[in-house]
Scaffold this motif. Structure first.
Motif, PDB file in Angstrom:
ATOM      1  N   THR A   1       0.846  -1.176  -0.033  1.00 49.03           N
ATOM      2  CA  THR A   1       0.004  -0.035   0.001  1.00 49.03           C
ATOM      3  C   THR A   1       0.784   1.058  -0.021  1.00 49.03           C
ATOM      4  O   THR A   1       2.130   1.180   0.628  1.00 49.03           O
ATOM      5  CB  THR A   1      -1.088   0.120   1.401  1.00 49.03           C
TER       6      THR A   1
ATOM      7  N   GLN B   1     -10.311  -4.102  -3.355  1.00 50.92           N
ATOM      8  CA  GLN B   1     -10.750  -2.794  -3.746  1.00 50.92           C
ATOM      9  C   GLN B   1     -10.225  -1.926  -2.745  1.00 50.92           C
ATOM     10  O   GLN B   1     -10.276  -2.146  -1.468  1.00 50.92           O
ATOM     11  CB  GLN B   1     -12.327  -2.700  -3.896  1.00 50.92           C
ATOM     12  N   VAL B   2     -10.136  -0.624  -3.016  1.00 52.90           N
ATOM     13  CA  VAL B   2      -9.619   0.500  -2.200  1.00 52.90           C
ATOM     14  C   VAL B   2     -10.803   1.584  -2.226  1.00 52.90           C
ATOM     15  O   VAL B   2     -11.325   1.950  -3.579  1.00 52.90           O
ATOM     16  CB  VAL B   2      -8.128   1.126  -2.457  1.00 52.90           C
TER      17      VAL B   2
ATOM     18  N   LEU C   1      -5.577  -8.038  -2.748  1.00 56.69           N
ATOM     19  CA  LEU C   1      -6.492  -6.746  -2.676  1.00 56.69           C
ATOM     20  C   LEU C   1      -7.429  -6.682  -3.570  1.00 56.69           C
ATOM     21  O   LEU C   1      -7.435  -7.135  -4.788  1.00 56.69           O
ATOM     22  CB  LEU C   1      -5.484  -5.710  -2.963  1.00 56.69           C
TER      23      LEU C   1
ATOM     24  N   GLN D   1      -8.365   6.224   4.340  1.00 62.51           N
ATOM     25  CA  GLN D   1      -8.953   5.221   3.232  1.00 62.51           C
ATOM     26  C   GLN D   1      -9.407   3.855   3.927  1.00 62.51           C
ATOM     27  O   GLN D   1      -9.109   3.517   5.195  1.00 62.51           O
ATOM     28  CB  GLN D   1      -8.108   4.823   2.265  1.00 62.51           C
ATOM     29  N   TRP D   2     -10.430   2.909   3.209  1.00 62.07           N
ATOM     30  CA  TRP D   2     -10.728   1.721   3.608  1.00 62.07           C
ATOM     31  C   TRP D   2      -9.989   0.823   2.460  1.00 62.07           C
ATOM     32  O   TRP D   2     -10.020   1.021   1.173  1.00 62.07           O
ATOM     33  CB  TRP D   2     -12.010   1.550   3.548  1.00 62.07           C
ATOM     34  N   ARG D   3      -9.573  -0.346   2.830  1.00 61.19           N
ATOM     35  CA  ARG D   3      -8.927  -1.320   1.791  1.00 61.19           C
ATOM     36  C   ARG D   3      -9.561  -2.650   2.277  1.00 61.19           C
ATOM     37  O   ARG D   3      -9.799  -2.998   3.206  1.00 61.19           O
ATOM     38  CB  ARG D   3      -7.344  -1.516   1.637  1.00 61.19           C
TER      39      ARG D   3
ATOM     40  N   SER E   1      -0.365   4.082   1.288  1.00 60.05           N
ATOM     41  CA  SER E   1      -0.998   5.093   2.251  1.00 60.05           C
ATOM     42  C   SER E   1       0.005   5.600   3.134  1.00 60.05           C
ATOM     43  O   SER E   1       0.869   4.985   3.498  1.00 60.05           O
ATOM     44  CB  SER E   1      -2.062   4.338   3.049  1.00 60.05           C
TER      45      SER E   1
END
Length: 357
Positions: free
Chosen positions: A3, A150-151, A148, A125-127, A5
């Motif tokens: 990620t 979706q983000v 993964l 964010q949410w992952r 982030s």
């Protein structure tokens, strides 16, 4: 999995001190934590709140408390402890067999994951991750089991401004799988971890070929010398709208996309003072169908001349990328969207502001 982030972490010592104090009192360290999947508008329920799961221990009283260091998958709970967020008092959640947990019965395609927030932290964010095909449901959950999915990006405002996420379950997955949701908080170094047990059966149904309706009532909510706030009335769709494309006319008159958002508003920044801009908006569904465009809206930015036309910097204000403020006779431009970050001179060293005049 990785990620990109990046979140500011100003309160790590505060979090550690609070956790230590609670531990000394014999209370689960994350008792002040705040959210789980299973809220209003949700089609699915997280493991710690799913009916029919039998004895799950203390977490039944604190479904919101699955908090651990953020930065997953590089950091976060250890393998084998993802479901409990590594919290010993909630270790029952880490029990893992093919039959241990009640499952949400779903088909491939888009589904609503709704969150209940008891304290909606400002959010990065949410992952969402899902177990890979061929994973072993009789082994403890580990990073290598997930890919993964979706983000869902956020603007660092409170989490409850975006409580329901439409997540698409891939059509090549079937049978028992686990979805791991990671809610990355912006104003602490932590994240919340929820696992959702699903049984994927059937097919996504007939192909979705129906486009959403066009957005209506596109309007300006605020203008400055360098930004335009936009809002519109939501579109409708037979299977649900997943987002909106916002386009701005170029100098040649052609339109180009400047934003894609899940809600019904956005801020276009980095603009030129005293200039007319033209916008239009289209809705998109999970199948990629695009609605007709809205009517075109023309907006003119405010005049600007030196620092006097730029608003003074507010130490607790919320700023979008491209916003400009004056402070100490200098004009600064926001490099990143942020809120309440101290003196611009202090922020400049952290790449949040840059002087422009």
């Amino acid at each position: 999995m990785s990620t990109t982030s990046r979140r500011r972490r100003p309160t790590a010592l505060v979090v550690l001190a609070a956790a230590t104090s609670l531990a000394m009192l014999g209370v689960a360290a994350p008792a002040f934590a705040h959210g789980w999947i299973g809220g209003s508008g949700s089609e699915l329920v997280a493991r710690q709140a799913m009916p029919g799961n039998g004895d799950i221990g203390l977490v039944q009283y604190e479904p919101q408390s699955l908090e651990a260091p953020g930065g997953f998958p590089e950091t976060g709970p250890a393998d084998g402890h993802l479901a409990s967020a590594g919290i010993a008092q909630f270790s029952e959640l880490d029990e893992q067999t093919a039959t241990r947990w009640a499952k949400n019965e779903i088909t491939p395609g888009p589904h609503r994951f709704g969150w209940t927030y008891t304290a909606p932290h400002n959010t990065d964010q949410w992952r969402y991750y899902i177990t890979k095909n061929g994973w072993n449901p009789n082994e403890p959950l580990k990073r290598s089991s997930f890919e993964l999915l979706q983000v869902v990006a956020h603007d660092h405002s409170a989490a409850n401004t975006n409580p329901v996420h439409t997540i698409t379950i891939p059509s090549d997955h079937s049978g028992y799988h686990v979805v791991l949701a990671v809610w990355e908080v912006w104003d602490t170094p932590n994240a919340f971890y929820n696992v959702v047990d699903v049984d994927i059966s059937g097919s996504p149904g007939s192909a979705d070929t129906q486009a959403p309706t066009a957005p209506t009532s596109v309007r300006s909510t605020a203008t400055s010398s360098s930004s335009v706030g936009l809002a519109w009335t939501a579109s409708t769709d037979d299977r649900g709208v997943t987002g909106y494309r916002v386009e701005r006319a170029t100098a040649s008159g052609a339109f180009a996309q400047v934003a894609q958002v899940s809600g019904t508003s956005t801020l276009d920044a980095g603009l030129v003072a005293s200039t007319a801009y033209r916008y239009r908006v289209a809705a998109v569904d999970a199948a990629g169908n695009v609605s007709p465009y809205s009517a075109v809206l023309s907006v003119t930015t405010a005049a600007g001349s030196g620092t006097g036309a730029v608003p003074a910097w507010n130490p607790s204000g919320a700023y979008a990328k491209g916003d400009r403020v004056s402070h100490g006779g200098v004009v600064y431009e926001a490099v990143l969207t942020h809120q309440g970050s101290g003196d611009p001179g202090w922020i400049t060293a952290r790449s949040l502001w840059k002087p422009v005049g």
